[in-house]
Design an enzyme around this catalytic site. Structure first.
Site, PDB file in Angstrom:
ATOM      1  N   ASN A 212      33.917  32.536  34.323  1.00  0.00           N
ATOM      2  CA  ASN A 212      34.100  33.554  33.280  1.00  0.00           C
ATOM      3  C   ASN A 212      32.748  33.966  32.710  1.00  0.00           C
ATOM      4  OD1 ASN A 212      33.444  31.806  30.896  1.00  0.00           O
ATOM      5  ND2 ASN A 212      35.192  30.663  31.694  1.00  0.00           N
ATOM      6  N   LYS A 291      35.444  27.323  54.266  1.00  0.00           N
ATOM      7  CA  LYS A 291      35.529  28.708  53.810  1.00  0.00           C
ATOM      8  C   LYS A 291      36.800  29.377  54.371  1.00  0.00           C
ATOM      9  CE  LYS A 291      33.120  33.072  53.719  1.00  0.00           C
ATOM     10  NZ  LYS A 291      32.185  33.959  54.394  1.00  0.00           N
ATOM     11  N   ASP A 310      43.270  20.059  28.390  1.00  0.00           N
ATOM     12  CA  ASP A 310      42.661  20.697  27.218  1.00  0.00           C
ATOM     13  C   ASP A 310      41.745  19.657  26.564  1.00  0.00           C
ATOM     14  OD1 ASP A 310      42.094  21.718  24.604  1.00  0.00           O
ATOM     15  OD2 ASP A 310      43.762  23.129  24.887  1.00  0.00           O
ATOM     16  N   LYS A 345      45.345  29.106  16.480  1.00  0.00           N
ATOM     17  CA  LYS A 345      44.693  28.206  17.451  1.00  0.00           C
ATOM     18  C   LYS A 345      44.225  26.920  16.775  1.00  0.00           C
ATOM     19  CE  LYS A 345      42.926  30.116  21.092  1.00  0.00           C
ATOM     20  NZ  LYS A 345      42.063  30.962  21.933  1.00  0.00           N
TER      21      LYS A 345
HETATM   22  N1  CTP Z   1      39.152  24.222  25.186  1.00  0.00           N
HETATM   23  C1  CTP Z   1      39.003  22.996  25.771  1.00  0.00           C
HETATM   24  N2  CTP Z   1      39.619  22.734  26.969  1.00  0.00           N
HETATM   25  C2  CTP Z   1      40.392  23.659  27.560  1.00  0.00           C
HETATM   26  C3  CTP Z   1      40.555  24.929  26.965  1.00  0.00           C
HETATM   27  C4  CTP Z   1      39.897  25.188  25.765  1.00  0.00           C
HETATM   28  O1  CTP Z   1      38.294  22.151  25.235  1.00  0.00           O
HETATM   29  N3  CTP Z   1      40.979  23.371  28.695  1.00  0.00           N
HETATM   30  C5  CTP Z   1      38.495  24.482  23.898  1.00  0.00           C
HETATM   31  C6  CTP Z   1      37.415  25.511  23.929  1.00  0.00           C
HETATM   32  O2  CTP Z   1      36.144  24.903  24.167  1.00  0.00           O
HETATM   33  C7  CTP Z   1      37.494  26.109  22.550  1.00  0.00           C
HETATM   34  C8  CTP Z   1      38.953  26.016  22.197  1.00  0.00           C
HETATM   35  O3  CTP Z   1      39.477  24.990  23.046  1.00  0.00           O
HETATM   36  O4  CTP Z   1      36.821  25.327  21.591  1.00  0.00           O
HETATM   37  C9  CTP Z   1      39.722  27.279  22.398  1.00  0.00           C
HETATM   38  O5  CTP Z   1      39.494  27.782  23.702  1.00  0.00           O
HETATM   39  P1  CTP Z   1      40.284  29.073  24.192  1.00  0.00           P
HETATM   40  O6  CTP Z   1      39.999  29.291  25.628  1.00  0.00           O
HETATM   41  O7  CTP Z   1      40.041  30.183  23.232  1.00  0.00           O
HETATM   42  O8  CTP Z   1      41.774  28.551  23.950  1.00  0.00           O
HETATM   43  P2  CTP Z   1      43.006  28.385  24.851  1.00  0.00           P
HETATM   44  O9  CTP Z   1      43.702  27.155  24.402  1.00  0.00           O
HETATM   45  O10 CTP Z   1      42.638  28.447  26.283  1.00  0.00           O
HETATM   46  O11 CTP Z   1      43.871  29.621  24.423  1.00  0.00           O
HETATM   47  P3  CTP Z   1      43.986  31.101  25.034  1.00  0.00           P
HETATM   48  O12 CTP Z   1      45.394  31.216  25.414  1.00  0.00           O
HETATM   49  O13 CTP Z   1      43.623  31.996  23.899  1.00  0.00           O
HETATM   50  O14 CTP Z   1      43.037  31.185  26.190  1.00  0.00           O
END
Ligand code: CTP
Length: 404
Positions: A212, A291, A310, A345
């Site tokens: 990303n 590949k 997460d 969140k």
């Molecule tokens: N984060 C994390 N591990 C993941 C996803 C997210 O530690 N697998 C942490 C990110 O570093 C950030 C927070 O969670 O501090 C929110 O990340 P974000 O991508 O905005 O949240 P998501 O839970 O993925 O929600 P969304 O549906 O908005 O993508």
């Protein structure tokens, strides 16, 4: 400009590293400092006062008998207006001299005569590796620290004498960072801060993957700000090519699983976890070991995904966070409805503090605007450089931590 309004006395003593002091002088001025150069006679063998005067735009002082000062007390006048004295390079001989409180040249006289409470002394040692390792120097450095001087580190590598080892003067950019850090309030002294930063990369096959737009800049700025505030900093970085902030212990990872493993292990020793990383929510269920080749007529391949752990939510629900030992801070990169999204969140992740920002407005840039959301409401942090915001955020976090 981080040294705006600061008056720095830059002292030079005899050493080849004097050539770096010229560039350091430029950097200090560019950062907003006023620089008054004071040199020893030995330093003037390596670089001329003319060069240093031209760069600092001020007359250089070398001798304690310099009659230009109306009261003939350059050692008093110059030190009284200083916010800090930085001796770079500080030779082994000069440090030995300071240690004994000797004062037979202007620079050592000035160091001895400075008001210790208000004019800190920073030393940037520069010498041959044998001199640096000599018990006399080791003893002197320890004693100088005990006497209140800040002895900065040394670099390692090729030396002018042809030998290789510890003892080189730090590079001008490193000294600049150390000086800026010196002036920051030590709000996180004694704290251990873990930061996740950057994107993750989820392999599809050995040459392709999903990632990303996160640049890692906010996390790296936080690592710098936390170190400046006195913290011991661990930085778990996804694939970015940013230089490691001074003082941070960096672990490079690629996938979300690697980032998870590194963060879970290091969180055991952390007091604060700041999750700035843009972790991929899903990974390819079965990355191909070879590949994937395009085959005429068979169309595009189908990819199956599985959810990644997460990292933040897991740590926030863990025993250390629940018992108040680990303070977790989340980030949220959203595209709209920042307050509502960030508030939701924060609850979903189970963290006391969540920092929202508009992703597309900040990805890759040096500036950002933040919205801090905690149980009491929201605080806006208007657009500014990521480093300034990081320092402000460090102050907010420090204010919320339980007493050490
Ligand atoms: N984060 C994390 N591990 C993941 C996803 C997210 O530690 N697998 C942490 C990110 O570093 C950030 C927070 O969670 O501090 C929110 O990340 P974000 O991508 O905005 O949240 P998501 O839970 O993925 O929600 P969304 O549906 O908005 O993508």
């Amino acid at each position: 400009m981080d040294l705006n309004g600061k008056h720095i006395v830059l002292g030079l003593t005899g050493g080849v590293a004097c050539y770096k002091a010229a560039y350091l002088c430029r950097l200090l001025i560019k950062e907003g400092a006023q620089v008054q150069v004071v040199m020893t006679e030995a330093a003037a063998q390596f670089i001329t006062p003319v060069t240093m005067q031209a760069l600092s735009n001020r007359p250089v002082y070398v001798s304690q008998w310099d009659a230009r000062e109306p009261n003939n007390m350059a050692h008093i006048n110059l030190s009284r207006e200083a916010d800090a004295i930085l001796v770079a390079p500080a030779s082994a001989d000069f440090m030995a001299k300071l240690l004994h409180g000797r004062a037979d040249d202007l620079l050592s006289l000035m160091c001895l005569a400075r008001p210790q409470e208000t004019v800190p002394l920073l030393l940037a040692p520069a010498m041959n590796r044998e001199m640096w390792a000599h018990p006399a120097t080791v003893r002197n450095v320890a004693q100088l620290r005990q006497d209140g001087a800040t002895v900065l580190g040394v670099g390692e590598g090729d030396q002018a004498c042809g030998e290789t080892g510890d003892g080189r003067m730090l590079e001008p950019e490193e000294l600049l960072e150390d000086l800026i850090a010196f002036f920051q309030p030590k709000l996180l002294a004694g704290r251990r801060v873990l930061i996740s930063a950057g994107p993750t990369y989820e392999a599809i096959d050995p040459v392709r993957g999903i990632t990303n737009l996160s640049s890692g800049k906010m996390g790296f700025a936080l690592a710098r700000a936390a170190y400046e505030a006195g913290a011991q900093v661990s930085l778990v970085a996804g694939p970015v090519s940013l230089p490691t902030p001074r003082g941070a212990q960096r672990s490079n990872v690629r996938s979300a699983l690697e980032m998870d493993a590194a963060c879970q292990a290091q969180a055991e020793h952390a007091d604060v976890f700041i999750a700035t990383a843009a972790v991929a929510d899903w990974r390819v269920a079965q990355a191909a070991t070879q590949k994937i080749k395009k085959q005429a007529g068979s169309g595009a391949p189908t990819l199956d995904f599985v959810e990644n752990p997460d990292i933040l939510a897991t740590l926030a629900a863990g025993a250390r966070a629940r018992s108040g030992v680990l303070y977790c801070v989340g980030f949220a990169a959203e595209s709209q409805d920042l307050l509502a999204q960030a508030s939701a969140k924060r609850l979903r992740k189970g963290v006391p503090l969540l920092v929202g920002n508009i992703g597309p407005a900040t990805f890759g840039q040096d500036e950002n605007a933040l919205l801090l959301v905690d149980a009491h409401g929201a605080v806006e942090m208007p657009r500014n450089s990521k480093l300034v915001l990081a320092r402000q955020l460090v102050a907010h976090i420090a204010a919320r931590l339980p007493a050490a």
